[in-house]
Design a protein around this motif. Sequence first.
Motif, PDB file in Angstrom:
ATOM      1  N   GLU A 141      40.586  39.509  46.126  1.00 49.12           N
ATOM      2  CA  GLU A 141      41.720  39.242  45.248  1.00 49.12           C
ATOM      3  C   GLU A 141      41.716  37.789  44.792  1.00 49.12           C
ATOM      4  OE1 GLU A 141      45.219  40.399  47.337  1.00 49.12           O
ATOM      5  OE2 GLU A 141      44.672  42.531  47.304  1.00 49.12           O
TER       6      GLU A 141
ATOM      7  N   ASP B 206      44.972  33.780  41.127  1.00 45.74           N
ATOM      8  CA  ASP B 206      45.746  33.884  39.889  1.00 45.74           C
ATOM      9  C   ASP B 206      44.833  34.357  38.756  1.00 45.74           C
ATOM     10  OD1 ASP B 206      47.971  33.847  38.414  1.00 45.74           O
ATOM     11  OD2 ASP B 206      48.324  31.671  38.506  1.00 45.74           O
TER      12      ASP B 206
ATOM     13  N   LYS C 227      48.187  39.202  39.559  1.00 44.55           N
ATOM     14  CA  LYS C 227      48.756  38.925  40.880  1.00 44.55           C
ATOM     15  C   LYS C 227      50.107  39.618  41.013  1.00 44.55           C
ATOM     16  CE  LYS C 227      49.706  35.161  44.048  1.00 44.55           C
ATOM     17  NZ  LYS C 227      49.886  33.715  44.206  1.00 44.55           N
TER      18      LYS C 227
END
Lengths: 525, 235
Positions: B56, B59, B77
């Motif tokens: 992940e 941003d 996000k």
Amino acid sequence: MYLFDKTYYILRDITFNRSMAEVVSGVLLVTLATCGLLVVVGLSNGVDKFVSEAMKKARPVIGTVVIKAEKTGTNLSKETVAKLKDWEKNQTMEIGEKSYAIDGISWISEGITNRRYMRFGIETDDEEYKKIHPTIQAIRGDDELLNPDFGINYIDGIDIQHHRFTESASCPVFEVIVNQRFLEKLENKFENLAELTTKNTQFFVTFQQPIGEGFDKKALPPLKLPIAGVIESREAPYPDMFINYWVARAAFLKSPTKVRWHKSYALQFCDAEGNRLLKSLSGAPDDWCTHPGGQLSLSWKDDSGKTILVQDNSSEYQRVGCNIQKELENVRYRKALIWLSDFENADRTRIVKLIHENVTDVTADFHGQSVGKSLKRTAGIIEIFANWAEVGLMMLTIFATMTFGFGHIRRKRQDIGLLKACGLGNKTTATIFLIQIMLVCAMGFIIGLVLVWIGLPLLETEVRSVVQELTNQAVPKDVENLLLISGITLRDTALFIFFGMLVGSIIPIIQAIKVRPAVGLRTQL
Amino acid sequence: MSQAVLNVNGLTKSYQGKKILDDIDFSINGGESVAIVGKSGEGKSTFLNMLALLDEPDDGELHFFLDGGKRQITLTKANHWRIAKADISEEVIRKNIGFVFQTPFMLTNFSAYYNIALPMIVAQVEKCARKERVNSMIKKLGLLERANDTANNLSGGERQRVAIARALVNKPILIFADEPTGNLDPENAQNVLAAFLNLCQEQSTALILVTHDHAIAAKADRKMCLKHGKLTPCS
């Protein structure tokens, strides 16, 4: 992922797992947990029930009186029958102005013998006989009569010549209390009387039945009677069973010092109207007592030499049976055993109720109450443990599952990463690894169960012997396999284990879900 | 001009306070191949992991254009890098993405065939279609004789070919390759890479290739350099 693909993956992954050692140790861990806890659960539940059953079964006492006769005896008045039935129904026994709680009434539907009226050597007519039946024998909860070593203690037959022991269905058969003299008289000699109370062996006395006077004039075959127990009274000078027994009871009541006799004393003979039977006795008994001199003259002294009982033709004798009203007030009745000559219908003979049923305060023991009490306490502790053992089993299963689950997920992180990189969703990931973990644990559980199933009977033998040792009595046969039948309830245990596995899997599964593919793939083991 | 299959806006990622990827914008069209070069530790693999949804970002935005641009999926996000709509599962994206790692990760207890078929199994492709497709990939990558061998028994080159077959078996629109020949000897590397690029071209699959080998990078349509967290066209 299709179900088939999932199943294939799960099974192959477990079967050909490179971390096979982990799988094997997981199975072993759960196997051990299952074995350990099942044995504990089984033993604690089993011992608990075993002890209870053993104690219960070991107190047949009066309840084992065997009544085979069907058509003898006399009738009670309807009023008396009604009264007794009321007692039974209300579980209350009324004596005088007092009421006593009882658990039940045991009914013996036949007369004691046909020759009951000869019991005290008193010739009575039928009318008199009708009055002569002991109506109540109340046994205290802690009465030593409840001790299996004594067995049934009903005394019948003052004179064997007048008592017809037979196995004939038309006659009553009673167990008897015998004394040594009596045994010798019957040429049943036992070197050691204590042997007769041995738990594991059933001794018999043989009665050579005489051609019954007033009976059918036929020689009856020797009668072999089981000895339920022996009462040993070093000081009893009078060999007559009935009187010995009776007097000894009274003596014990009066002098509870060193006389090792029954504490149960509430033996009271009344007629159908409730009048005390002993009042009606008169005359000299000449054939029922082997007292030197042959007179109805008995006395009993306590250790200090004080005469505490005098039995003769006078009213003193009444004290034996009748002067107990005061004492009864302190007696906690558990059961009452009612001897009846008959009810309205002579064919309604019933086996007496077991007097020990629902008797909870079981602490009586021949050697005192300590063993019984401590056993009961122990059983209580075991019971508590048994109640919590399944919770313990669940906790251990949770622990075992978690231990395996953590290891398994840690090992499979790279595979999880790869599967996720190929698009495997969290739900499927959770399902696959949950099933894998539970499968391994289930294998362990099944193996453990089989091992316990095989091994527990061996333990049971041990437990049986220990319980036998502790309770000082033979363990009834009909509680065999109690550990298996009652101790381990497969369904409950499986539920606890399953629930434990489910709970134990949660955290490892969350771990599996949380593995990020990139991190999982980087993991090197 | 082909339709873009992936748009990246403002992608940022930090590790222990150090910015690895700094506000990166990037786009790739269908059938295009882009080589990303950079020194070790510059964040090439991290960047690839972010794009392939294996990790992940801190941003940024990822826009996937599926079904020839008819369907757009945006991951940010704010939506926890997940797809909120119930009718589009994560598998939809994963089905359109393939990944070839430097180390050819395998389910080692399973056969080469199973490893190749894995994305199709996950994507619940019918068995017949799966079989046909996997067999075709096996043939193309010269794994016919090793198809039933477990991954453990394959050589490095074979494993990498299995990994390539696995990445392409679902006919994805986009493939990420992280040093796909990094662990192979030059000859094997040459063969594997040739087969890989051919297949991508054959399937019109967009390819993002991370490498530090400029010779390999030169084979791509575009070459981007990742340096100090910034992605710029190589001069």
